[in-house]
Design a protein around this motif. Structure first.
Motif, PDB file in Angstrom:
ATOM      1  N   MET A   1       0.804  -1.343   0.129  1.00 18.78           N
ATOM      2  CA  MET A   1      -0.338   0.011  -0.196  1.00 18.78           C
ATOM      3  C   MET A   1       0.852   1.249   0.084  1.00 18.78           C
ATOM      4  O   MET A   1       1.886   1.316   0.482  1.00 18.78           O
ATOM      5  N   VAL A   2       0.427   2.275  -0.623  1.00 14.41           N
ATOM      6  CA  VAL A   2       1.240   3.643  -0.816  1.00 14.41           C
ATOM      7  C   VAL A   2       0.931   4.328   0.371  1.00 14.41           C
ATOM      8  O   VAL A   2      -0.213   4.435   0.736  1.00 14.41           O
ATOM      9  N   VAL A   3       2.046   4.725   1.197  1.00 10.31           N
ATOM     10  CA  VAL A   3       1.870   5.430   2.413  1.00 10.31           C
ATOM     11  C   VAL A   3       2.444   6.729   2.045  1.00 10.31           C
ATOM     12  O   VAL A   3       2.333   7.679   2.998  1.00 10.31           O
ATOM     13  N   ARG A   4       3.373   7.005   1.202  1.00 11.88           N
ATOM     14  CA  ARG A   4       3.782   8.488   0.775  1.00 11.88           C
ATOM     15  C   ARG A   4       4.212   8.706  -0.753  1.00 11.88           C
ATOM     16  O   ARG A   4       4.664   7.849  -1.289  1.00 11.88           O
ATOM     17  N   LEU A   5       3.815   9.753  -0.991  1.00 10.18           N
ATOM     18  CA  LEU A   5       3.983  10.314  -2.385  1.00 10.18           C
ATOM     19  C   LEU A   5       4.798  11.578  -2.381  1.00 10.18           C
ATOM     20  O   LEU A   5       4.311  12.434  -1.823  1.00 10.18           O
ATOM     21  N   GLU A   6       5.816  11.640  -3.253  1.00 11.03           N
ATOM     22  CA  GLU A   6       6.407  12.842  -3.447  1.00 11.03           C
ATOM     23  C   GLU A   6       7.121  13.021  -4.661  1.00 11.03           C
ATOM     24  O   GLU A   6       7.234  11.751  -5.429  1.00 11.03           O
ATOM     25  N   GLY A   7       7.409  14.056  -5.025  1.00  9.55           N
ATOM     26  CA  GLY A   7       8.052  14.301  -6.231  1.00  9.55           C
ATOM     27  C   GLY A   7       8.461  15.975  -6.762  1.00  9.55           C
ATOM     28  O   GLY A   7       8.856  16.629  -5.762  1.00  9.55           O
ATOM     29  N   GLU A   8       8.396  16.005  -7.908  1.00  7.84           N
ATOM     30  CA  GLU A   8       8.624  17.304  -8.427  1.00  7.84           C
ATOM     31  C   GLU A   8       7.520  17.942  -9.459  1.00  7.84           C
ATOM     32  O   GLU A   8       7.201  16.848 -10.195  1.00  7.84           O
ATOM     33  N   ILE A   9       7.101  19.115  -9.319  1.00 10.71           N
ATOM     34  CA  ILE A   9       6.401  19.647 -10.316  1.00 10.71           C
ATOM     35  C   ILE A   9       6.905  20.885 -11.008  1.00 10.71           C
ATOM     36  O   ILE A   9       7.357  22.003 -10.172  1.00 10.71           O
ATOM     37  N   ASN A  10       7.240  20.903 -12.244  1.00 13.14           N
ATOM     38  CA  ASN A  10       8.005  21.957 -12.746  1.00 13.14           C
ATOM     39  C   ASN A  10       9.094  22.330 -12.293  1.00 13.14           C
ATOM     40  O   ASN A  10       9.683  23.320 -12.023  1.00 13.14           O
ATOM     41  N   GLY A  11      10.023  21.220 -11.631  1.00 10.19           N
ATOM     42  CA  GLY A  11      11.184  21.326 -11.218  1.00 10.19           C
ATOM     43  C   GLY A  11      11.465  21.762  -9.735  1.00 10.19           C
ATOM     44  O   GLY A  11      12.282  21.832  -9.176  1.00 10.19           O
ATOM     45  N   GLU A  12      10.294  21.890  -9.050  1.00  8.90           N
ATOM     46  CA  GLU A  12       9.913  22.254  -7.706  1.00  8.90           C
ATOM     47  C   GLU A  12       9.297  21.143  -6.709  1.00  8.90           C
ATOM     48  O   GLU A  12       8.535  20.316  -7.436  1.00  8.90           O
ATOM     49  N   SER A  13      10.006  20.742  -5.656  1.00 13.44           N
ATOM     50  CA  SER A  13       9.906  19.780  -4.957  1.00 13.44           C
ATOM     51  C   SER A  13       8.264  19.776  -4.498  1.00 13.44           C
ATOM     52  O   SER A  13       7.763  20.944  -4.019  1.00 13.44           O
ATOM     53  N   VAL A  14       7.783  18.603  -4.325  1.00  8.96           N
ATOM     54  CA  VAL A  14       6.410  18.637  -3.736  1.00  8.96           C
ATOM     55  C   VAL A  14       6.103  17.329  -3.019  1.00  8.96           C
ATOM     56  O   VAL A  14       6.513  16.288  -3.417  1.00  8.96           O
ATOM     57  N   VAL A  15       5.415  17.335  -1.892  1.00  6.16           N
ATOM     58  CA  VAL A  15       5.079  16.404  -1.096  1.00  6.16           C
ATOM     59  C   VAL A  15       3.450  16.240  -1.168  1.00  6.16           C
ATOM     60  O   VAL A  15       2.703  17.237  -0.841  1.00  6.16           O
ATOM     61  N   LEU A  16       2.783  15.009  -1.407  1.00  7.51           N
ATOM     62  CA  LEU A  16       1.188  14.871  -1.445  1.00  7.51           C
ATOM     63  C   LEU A  16       1.147  14.221   0.007  1.00  7.51           C
ATOM     64  O   LEU A  16       1.648  13.324   0.379  1.00  7.51           O
ATOM     65  N   TYR A  17      -0.162  14.698   0.456  1.00  4.61           N
ATOM     66  CA  TYR A  17      -0.570  14.209   1.777  1.00  4.61           C
ATOM     67  C   TYR A  17      -1.954  13.488   1.378  1.00  4.61           C
ATOM     68  O   TYR A  17      -2.740  14.096   0.758  1.00  4.61           O
ATOM     69  N   ARG A  18      -2.206  12.343   2.004  1.00  6.53           N
ATOM     70  CA  ARG A  18      -3.406  11.711   2.083  1.00  6.53           C
ATOM     71  C   ARG A  18      -4.390  12.291   2.622  1.00  6.53           C
ATOM     72  O   ARG A  18      -4.357  12.668   3.856  1.00  6.53           O
ATOM     73  N   ASN A  19      -5.487  12.642   1.823  1.00  2.00           N
ATOM     74  CA  ASN A  19      -6.936  13.270   2.429  1.00  2.00           C
ATOM     75  C   ASN A  19      -7.586  12.041   3.238  1.00  2.00           C
ATOM     76  O   ASN A  19      -8.147  11.015   2.890  1.00  2.00           O
ATOM     77  N   ALA A  31      -1.818  18.224  -2.404  1.00  9.08           N
ATOM     78  CA  ALA A  31      -0.670  19.083  -2.628  1.00  9.08           C
ATOM     79  C   ALA A  31      -0.876  20.400  -2.849  1.00  9.08           C
ATOM     80  O   ALA A  31      -2.070  20.727  -3.672  1.00  9.08           O
ATOM     81  N   VAL A  32      -0.123  21.234  -2.463  1.00  8.59           N
ATOM     82  CA  VAL A  32       0.059  22.818  -3.168  1.00  8.59           C
ATOM     83  C   VAL A  32       1.122  22.607  -4.138  1.00  8.59           C
ATOM     84  O   VAL A  32       2.135  22.304  -3.944  1.00  8.59           O
ATOM     85  N   ILE A  33       0.678  23.047  -5.331  1.00 10.32           N
ATOM     86  CA  ILE A  33       1.644  23.258  -6.543  1.00 10.32           C
ATOM     87  C   ILE A  33       1.833  24.468  -6.972  1.00 10.32           C
ATOM     88  O   ILE A  33       1.298  25.699  -6.665  1.00 10.32           O
ATOM     89  N   PRO A  34       2.952  24.596  -7.580  1.00  8.68           N
ATOM     90  CA  PRO A  34       3.483  26.137  -7.973  1.00  8.68           C
ATOM     91  C   PRO A  34       2.712  26.560  -9.226  1.00  8.68           C
ATOM     92  O   PRO A  34       2.220  25.811  -9.930  1.00  8.68           O
ATOM     93  N   ALA A  35       2.470  27.556  -9.083  1.00  7.53           N
ATOM     94  CA  ALA A  35       1.759  28.566 -10.392  1.00  7.53           C
ATOM     95  C   ALA A  35       2.522  28.559 -11.745  1.00  7.53           C
ATOM     96  O   ALA A  35       3.701  28.387 -11.613  1.00  7.53           O
ATOM     97  N   THR A  36       1.831  28.226 -12.818  1.00  4.26           N
ATOM     98  CA  THR A  36       2.405  28.435 -14.194  1.00  4.26           C
ATOM     99  C   THR A  36       1.668  29.205 -15.039  1.00  4.26           C
ATOM    100  O   THR A  36       0.256  29.413 -14.823  1.00  4.26           O
ATOM    101  N   LEU A  37       2.413  30.148 -15.800  1.00  6.22           N
ATOM    102  CA  LEU A  37       1.378  30.814 -16.518  1.00  6.22           C
ATOM    103  C   LEU A  37       0.867  30.194 -17.791  1.00  6.22           C
ATOM    104  O   LEU A  37      -0.164  30.821 -18.299  1.00  6.22           O
ATOM    105  N   ASN A  38       1.386  29.139 -18.302  1.00  8.88           N
ATOM    106  CA  ASN A  38       0.790  28.380 -19.564  1.00  8.88           C
ATOM    107  C   ASN A  38      -0.107  27.305 -19.340  1.00  8.88           C
ATOM    108  O   ASN A  38      -0.663  26.450 -20.104  1.00  8.88           O
ATOM    109  N   GLY A  39      -0.077  26.955 -17.891  1.00  9.86           N
ATOM    110  CA  GLY A  39      -1.258  25.800 -17.748  1.00  9.86           C
ATOM    111  C   GLY A  39      -0.702  24.595 -17.844  1.00  9.86           C
ATOM    112  O   GLY A  39      -1.386  23.635 -17.835  1.00  9.86           O
ATOM    113  N   LYS A  40       0.477  24.405 -18.179  1.00  9.29           N
ATOM    114  CA  LYS A  40       1.236  23.138 -18.378  1.00  9.29           C
ATOM    115  C   LYS A  40       2.139  22.872 -17.109  1.00  9.29           C
ATOM    116  O   LYS A  40       2.966  23.625 -16.574  1.00  9.29           O
ATOM    117  N   TYR A  41       1.921  21.575 -16.612  1.00 10.44           N
ATOM    118  CA  TYR A  41       2.718  20.962 -15.358  1.00 10.44           C
ATOM    119  C   TYR A  41       3.151  19.744 -15.661  1.00 10.44           C
ATOM    120  O   TYR A  41       2.688  18.910 -16.112  1.00 10.44           O
TER     121      TYR A  41
END
Length: 84
Positions: A1-19, A31-41
């Motif tokens: 079972m997955v207990v932790r998810l982490e990674g990168e979004i547009n080069g910035e570290s991000v940690v996802l938390y189970r709801n 997760a809180v993700i960084p803003a982007t101007l073109n809508g692509k992640y």
């Protein structure tokens, strides 16, 4: 079972938390993700199990088009060759 998810979004570290409020299946991760101007992640996620083993790694391109209220999710195929 997955207990932790982490990674990168547009080069910035991000940690996802189970709801904890999401009942049953499917599980919802927040997760809180960084803003982007073109809508692509570009998102790369690593899933870990209870023992800390990496169970899965995936890379996707997520496109958010607010004008048409549409979100697309496409796998990003990355290949590498090892030359000795």
């Amino acid at each position: 079972m997955v207990v932790r998810l982490e990674g990168e979004i547009n080069g910035e570290s991000v940690v996802l938390y189970r709801n904890k409020d999401s009942p049953g299946s499917p599980e919802i991760w927040d997760a809180v993700i960084p803003a982007t101007l073109n809508g692509k992640y570009v998102i790369g996620l690593t899933a870990y199990d209870e023992a800390g083993n990496i169970g899965y790694y995936a890379t996707y391109i997520i496109t958010v088009d607010l004008a048409s209220m549409r979100v697309t999710l496409e796998p990003l195929d990355i290949y590498a060759t090892l030359n000795n």
